[in-house]
Scaffold this active site. Sequence first.
Site, PDB file in Angstrom:
ATOM      1  N   CYS A 103      -3.201   0.532  -6.476  1.00 57.09           N
ATOM      2  CA  CYS A 103      -2.001  -0.041  -5.238  1.00 57.09           C
ATOM      3  C   CYS A 103      -2.506  -0.602  -4.205  1.00 57.09           C
ATOM      4  CB  CYS A 103      -0.318   0.970  -5.832  1.00 57.09           C
ATOM      5  SG  CYS A 103       0.726   0.031  -4.993  1.00 57.09           S
ATOM      6  N   CYS A 110       3.662  -5.180   8.199  1.00 60.32           N
ATOM      7  CA  CYS A 110       4.159  -6.913   7.286  1.00 60.32           C
ATOM      8  C   CYS A 110       5.526  -7.307   7.665  1.00 60.32           C
ATOM      9  CB  CYS A 110       4.832  -6.457   5.902  1.00 60.32           C
ATOM     10  SG  CYS A 110       5.158  -7.148   5.465  1.00 60.32           S
ATOM     11  N   CYS A 114      11.753  -7.028   5.522  1.00 60.36           N
ATOM     12  CA  CYS A 114      12.741  -6.449   4.379  1.00 60.36           C
ATOM     13  C   CYS A 114      13.576  -4.800   5.307  1.00 60.36           C
ATOM     14  CB  CYS A 114      12.375  -5.782   3.235  1.00 60.36           C
ATOM     15  SG  CYS A 114      11.349  -7.545   2.388  1.00 60.36           S
ATOM     16  N   CYS A 117      12.506  -1.435   3.718  1.00 61.25           N
ATOM     17  CA  CYS A 117      10.979  -1.162   3.089  1.00 61.25           C
ATOM     18  C   CYS A 117      10.381  -0.368   4.976  1.00 61.25           C
ATOM     19  CB  CYS A 117       9.899  -2.497   2.951  1.00 61.25           C
ATOM     20  SG  CYS A 117       8.604  -1.894   2.511  1.00 61.25           S
TER      21      CYS A 117
HETATM   22  N1  SAH Z   1       4.876  -7.128  -0.086  1.00 62.96           N
HETATM   23  C1  SAH Z   1       4.877  -7.329  -1.451  1.00 62.96           C
HETATM   24  C2  SAH Z   1       4.445  -5.942  -1.675  1.00 62.96           C
HETATM   25  C3  SAH Z   1       4.739  -4.968  -1.046  1.00 62.96           C
HETATM   26  S1  SAH Z   1       6.367  -4.204  -1.569  1.00 62.96           S
HETATM   27  C4  SAH Z   1       6.678  -7.319  -2.058  1.00 62.96           C
HETATM   28  O1  SAH Z   1       7.490  -7.991  -1.118  1.00 62.96           O
HETATM   29  O2  SAH Z   1       6.609  -7.857  -3.376  1.00 62.96           O
HETATM   30  C5  SAH Z   1       6.049  -3.673  -3.701  1.00 62.96           C
HETATM   31  C6  SAH Z   1       7.826  -3.502  -4.069  1.00 62.96           C
HETATM   32  O3  SAH Z   1       7.727  -2.214  -3.385  1.00 62.96           O
HETATM   33  C7  SAH Z   1       8.337  -4.697  -3.508  1.00 62.96           C
HETATM   34  O4  SAH Z   1       9.131  -5.334  -5.313  1.00 62.96           O
HETATM   35  C8  SAH Z   1       9.474  -4.413  -2.950  1.00 62.96           C
HETATM   36  O5  SAH Z   1      10.355  -4.868  -2.678  1.00 62.96           O
HETATM   37  C9  SAH Z   1       9.606  -2.726  -3.102  1.00 62.96           C
HETATM   38  N2  SAH Z   1       9.508  -1.700  -2.657  1.00 62.96           N
HETATM   39  C10 SAH Z   1       9.943  -2.469  -0.907  1.00 62.96           C
HETATM   40  N3  SAH Z   1      10.821  -1.312  -0.183  1.00 62.96           N
HETATM   41  C11 SAH Z   1      11.170  -0.121  -1.107  1.00 62.96           C
HETATM   42  C12 SAH Z   1      12.050   0.899  -1.354  1.00 62.96           C
HETATM   43  N4  SAH Z   1      12.037   1.781  -0.429  1.00 62.96           N
HETATM   44  N5  SAH Z   1      12.766   0.754  -2.351  1.00 62.96           N
HETATM   45  C13 SAH Z   1      12.128   0.836  -3.026  1.00 62.96           C
HETATM   46  N6  SAH Z   1      11.128   0.138  -3.736  1.00 62.96           N
HETATM   47  C14 SAH Z   1      10.886  -0.700  -2.743  1.00 62.96           C
HETATM   48 FE1  SF4 Z   2       6.961  -6.982   3.692  1.00 67.45          FE
HETATM   49 FE2  SF4 Z   2       7.703  -4.443   2.892  1.00 67.45          FE
HETATM   50 FE3  SF4 Z   2       9.189  -6.828   2.502  1.00 67.45          FE
HETATM   51 FE4  SF4 Z   2       7.130  -6.235   1.102  1.00 67.45          FE
HETATM   52  S1  SF4 Z   2       9.412  -4.677   0.816  1.00 67.45           S
HETATM   53  S2  SF4 Z   2       7.645  -8.129   1.581  1.00 67.45           S
HETATM   54  S3  SF4 Z   2       5.422  -4.924   2.121  1.00 67.45           S
HETATM   55  S4  SF4 Z   2       8.620  -5.690   4.292  1.00 67.45           S
END
Ligand code: SAH
Ligand code: SF4
Length: 345
Positions: A103, A110, A114, A117
């Site tokens: 991964c 970032c 979100c 995250c």
């Molecule tokens: N930025 C990209 C890739 C990295 S995150 C994206 O958002 O797709 C990879 C995955 O992890 C994404 O689907 C994201 O929504 C998920 N993710 C982020 N925070 C999370 C959390 N706290 N619990 C479970 N999945 C999470």
């Molecule tokens: Fe960025 Fe995390 Fe959202 Fe993926 S899930 S776009 S890494 S903030």
Amino acid sequence: MTDLLDLDHSQLVELVESLGQPAYRSKQIWRQVYQRGATDPSQMSDLPRDLRERLTAHVESPRQPIELQRSADGSTSKALLQLNDGELIETVLIRSTPRDTVCLSSQAGCAMGCVFCATGLQGLRRQLTVGEIMRQAILARSWARNEGRELTHVVFMGMGEPLANYANVSRSIDRLTDPDGFAMSPRRITVSTVGIPQNIRRLAADHPRVNLAVSLHAPTQGLRRELVPVDGASVDDILDAVREHNRETGGRVTFEYVLLRDVNDSRGHARRLAERLRGLRAHVNLIPLNPSPGVIGERPSRRATLGFQQALQESGVPATIRVEQGRDIAAACGQLRGDRVRILE
Ligand code: SAH
Ligand code: SF4
């Protein structure tokens, strides 16, 4: 100082020639780096000694991870890597026979913010270079190889938004699939994006066989905006781009959907999601939220998760629940923060 892994074929030829060596040496170096994983010139045993020494003087010396952790069940390893300017990123290897998946992080931090995250908490610190992305893949492959295994899959699901660093992610995919490089099938590579429509289209054109995963998280614009506050794209625009991706590539798209308790996890949400996805070749991967210090949201109940999956399936949308590994070392989705904060459970 040059990062050897940042050079493409022609730049490597230039470097070799500037050191007074014939161009074919660049092929040897390329194979050493990408096939054998020798990132330190002193390990490149088929090069003449003086070239090894001159290369060593010219290129950055590879850094070792500053911290390595392995989950209690042994399946997941995580490395904390320090970049040359001090930024910290994380790389995860997930062993799940017969697959070994790395991964990769594509950015330090970032920008998307979100709310659930851990990476998003930091904001964007900077883009990773191709070399910094490839170094992670080489490192994870060396762990696998040291255990007599082989790296079989690559997912851009670590720290950062890969389609917001399009040029370097695209160049890394070229290297991963280069027959003289990692020689990996594009079918074994997945790019996960928060959903940047114009770059979903570019990815379809440039890398049609690479798998696309789109992190949607919500069936409606209002809810999406709450969960992914910085992203400018609307759900409609994202779905239009995915429709084109379907058409251009003939492939199927995965939608990732992080389930947050009492926020987006009801059967009603599932049915509305299924309506939005009608007509797309798609599959939904449900990710029950992983808690992380400082981020918002609670993990849904098992019952709600199963109910959500069932409602999607009843509406004709295939859905799976992600089997997660590495939560005990904060290596699971959304837990990568690039620092030494530990989750104590
Ligand atoms: N930025 C990209 C890739 C990295 S995150 C994206 O958002 O797709 C990879 C995955 O992890 C994404 O689907 C994201 O929504 C998920 N993710 C982020 N925070 C999370 C959390 N706290 N619990 C479970 N999945 C999470
Ligand atoms: Fe960025 Fe995390 Fe959202 Fe993926 S899930 S776009 S890494 S903030």
